[in-house]
Design an enzyme around this catalytic site. Structure first.
Site, short mmCIF file in Angstrom:
data_model
loop_
_atom_site.label_atom_id
_atom_site.label_comp_id
_atom_site.label_asym_id
_atom_site.label_seq_id
_atom_site.Cartn_x
_atom_site.Cartn_y
_atom_site.Cartn_z
N GLU A 1 61.13 48.18 64.43
CA GLU A 1 62.19 49.20 63.73
C GLU A 1 63.58 48.76 64.02
O GLU A 1 64.58 49.16 63.67
CB GLU A 1 61.87 50.60 64.49
CG GLU A 1 60.59 51.10 63.71
CD GLU A 1 60.20 52.36 64.34
OE1 GLU A 1 61.10 53.17 65.24
OE2 GLU A 1 59.07 52.78 64.56
N GLU B 1 53.78 59.02 64.34
CA GLU B 1 52.41 59.26 64.70
C GLU B 1 52.15 60.98 64.73
O GLU B 1 51.18 61.16 64.30
CB GLU B 1 52.04 58.55 65.74
CG GLU B 1 51.90 56.90 65.69
CD GLU B 1 51.79 56.08 66.91
OE1 GLU B 1 52.83 56.10 67.55
OE2 GLU B 1 51.10 55.48 67.12
N LEU C 1 54.80 46.66 66.23
CA LEU C 1 55.10 45.72 67.13
C LEU C 1 56.15 46.82 68.05
O LEU C 1 57.39 47.19 67.93
CB LEU C 1 56.27 44.84 66.67
CG LEU C 1 55.85 43.88 65.46
CD1 LEU C 1 56.87 43.05 64.80
CD2 LEU C 1 54.35 43.14 65.76
N ARG D 1 45.81 62.86 69.85
CA ARG D 1 45.64 61.48 69.79
C ARG D 1 44.53 61.08 70.55
O ARG D 1 44.75 61.19 71.87
CB ARG D 1 46.98 60.72 69.82
CG ARG D 1 46.88 59.38 69.88
CD ARG D 1 47.94 58.50 70.16
NE ARG D 1 48.00 57.15 69.90
CZ ARG D 1 48.80 56.24 70.20
NH1 ARG D 1 49.89 56.67 70.75
NH2 ARG D 1 48.66 55.01 69.95
N HIS E 1 46.14 51.62 67.10
CA HIS E 1 47.27 51.67 66.37
C HIS E 1 47.28 52.45 64.89
O HIS E 1 47.97 52.33 64.00
CB HIS E 1 48.35 50.70 66.32
CG HIS E 1 48.97 50.22 67.62
ND1 HIS E 1 49.07 48.97 67.76
CD2 HIS E 1 49.12 50.92 68.74
CE1 HIS E 1 49.78 48.69 69.00
NE2 HIS E 1 49.57 50.04 69.51
N ASN F 1 49.99 63.81 72.75
CA ASN F 1 49.68 62.56 73.04
C ASN F 1 49.55 62.25 74.40
O ASN F 1 50.60 62.26 75.14
CB ASN F 1 50.74 61.66 72.47
CG ASN F 1 50.36 60.27 72.56
OD1 ASN F 1 49.53 59.64 72.94
ND2 ASN F 1 51.19 59.22 71.81
N ARG G 1 50.85 42.54 77.83
CA ARG G 1 49.53 42.04 77.46
C ARG G 1 49.71 40.61 76.67
O ARG G 1 50.46 40.28 76.10
CB ARG G 1 48.74 42.96 76.51
CG ARG G 1 48.06 44.10 77.25
CD ARG G 1 47.55 45.13 76.38
NE ARG G 1 48.48 46.20 76.13
CZ ARG G 1 48.56 47.21 75.09
NH1 ARG G 1 47.45 47.17 74.25
NH2 ARG G 1 49.36 48.29 74.98
N LYS H 1 53.25 63.29 75.97
CA LYS H 1 54.40 63.45 74.90
C LYS H 1 53.61 64.81 73.88
O LYS H 1 52.70 64.48 73.40
CB LYS H 1 54.80 62.33 74.13
CG LYS H 1 55.38 61.40 74.91
CD LYS H 1 55.89 60.11 74.39
CE LYS H 1 56.12 58.93 75.12
NZ LYS H 1 56.20 57.60 74.78
#
Ligand code: AMP
Length: 404
Positions: free
Chosen positions: A340, A389, A215, A98, A186, A7, A247, A14
């Site tokens: 989470e 992910e 979120l 990704r 996402h 990613n 944002r 990552k």
């Protein structure tokens, strides 16, 4: 098959290594054999490399500024030192990347070739903060690992089945022809948590109407009907929709015209204002991090209280919109950093939907495991699911390269 997942962002990389031959028959997420990250914001002229594998974790600061060299150093920790988990890099069977923007071209993961790279390059104007880093990551891994198959998994792909009424902006028709439309982001996370919720409910995803709420520092919702995304809040760029960490989310476009005319704002200044200086950070004046803003609110900060109030108001309003697009509701899923971990957000987001049968348990707590937080007799299930992910990318690679 061992799959390396990357990613690649503009300020961090990552990575994980999964062994997909280690059974996950019960649908559980396999733990990565190794994971590592590069933090390019650590200090000027250097990068912080954190790696964990073989029960060890190492943190090193390297005097590097070249992203490719950083990735090379990261990959070396797979085969050398305390975190070594492979004898040879040739054991890696595939690399999954990704990729944030796949435009209209990619509705599924694809094996990377020169055409795919060219398309990712052409989409840079639509995702200037992400696609260059994704492309650079692909090219660096090609250099490091040679001919290993590389797979691009797109954040936009899951949203590509939205109907035209959901993805079209009501501007001039020329926008339709120019590709100015809602793409959504996402998607890897929304798709994973929707499937996971169905598995946890013991139901077929095809039979469910789910509202998934990602979120994190970036925030978006998706309306997932029968396993297909029919609506989402992010749009042409990841700036649309919900209020986020830095944002703004959706604002009246007239504000931008006003600022340009009255205050002489340039495109770059507006970009910075909306992408970096707005959202929780802009309104609270303290941080983009929900934990810090919530603490400031508890200590009496009016600005922090306003920031959280606006965050919740907009979240509820957009959730209502997604319910309308679904035409019913079997489950709501909260995921990503805020989703989470924040009982306050679960409670306040769900409150206005009690009339739909959405009621939460009296006591809500964070948990290591995925959990159902709805009251036992509620008509709608509410799940807190840890998004995975990287695991979803590894699985997409395997499905593409080794179809069952
Ligand atoms: P993500 O983009 O998914 O990594 O989420 C990052 C954001 O999640 C942070 O900026 C925080 O606002 C939020 N977050 C992470 N951990 C927690 C926590 N324990 N409690 C509340 N918010 C959290």
């Amino acid at each position: 098959m061992k799959i390396f997942v990357l990613n690649a962002g503009s300020s961090s990389h990552k990575s994980c290594l999964f062994d997909l031959s280690q059974g996950n028959a019960d649908g559980q997420v396999a733990r990565p054999l190794w994971r590592a990250s590069l933090d390019w914001t650590h200090a000027e002229g250097s990068v912080e490399l954190t790696a964990s594998g073989a029960g060890e974790e190492t943190v090193t600061v390297l005097p590097l500024t070249d992203k490719g060299e950083g990735l090379e150093a990261m990959v070396e920790t797979l085969v050398q030192g305390q975190t070594q988990v492979l004898d040879d890099l040739a054991e890696i069977g595939a690399v999954g990347h990704r990729v944030v923007h796949g435009g209209c071209d990619y509705q599924q993961p694809v094996v990377v070739d020169s055409g795919v790279k060219e398309t990712i390059r052409q989409l840079i104007p639509l995702a200037p903060a992400h696609n260059p880093a994704n492309l650079q990551g692909i090219e660096a891994m090609e250099r490091i690992l040679g001919g290993v198959p590389q797979v691009a998994v797109f954040d936009t792909a899951f949203h590509s089945a939205m109907p035209p009424a959901a993805f079209t902006y009501p501007g001039p028709y020329a926008w339709v022809e120019q590709g100015i439309r809602r793409y959504g982001f996402h998607g890897i996370s929304h798709q994973y948590v929707a499937q996971r919720a169905a598995d946890l409910m013991g139901r077929d995803l095809e039979d469910l109407k789910l509202l998934t709420c990602h979120l994190g520092n970036g925030c978006s919702l998706a309306a997932v009907k029968g396993g297909v995304c029919v609506d989402t809040t992010m749009g042409f760029t990841p700036l649309d929709g919900l209020m986020m960490g830095n944002r703004s989310g959706s604002v009246d476009p007239g504000i931008l015209i006003y600022l340009m005319r009255q205050e002489g704002y340039s495109a770059d200044q507006l970009d910075r204002l909306l992408n970096k200086e707005s959202g929780l950070k802009g309104l609270s004046g303290v941080s983009n991090d929900m934990r810090v803003v919530a603490e400031a609110m508890e200590q009496g900060s009016d600005q922090a209280q306003l920031a959280i109030g606006v965050f919740i108001h907009r979240l509820r309003r957009e959730m209502g919109g997604m319910v309308a697009s679904l035409g019913g509701l079997d489950g709501v899923v909260f995921t990503a950093g805020i989703g989470e971990n924040t009982p306050l957000v679960w409670r306040r987001a769900c409150e206005p939907f009690e009339f739909l049968g959405l009621r939460l348990k009296a006591e809500l707590n964070r948990a290591q495991n995925d959990q159902d937080i709805a009251a036992a007799d509620a008509a709608v299930r509410v799940w807190v699911i840890h998004t995975q992910e990287e695991w979803a990318i590894a699985q997409a690679c395997a499905a593409l390269l080794q179809p069952a």
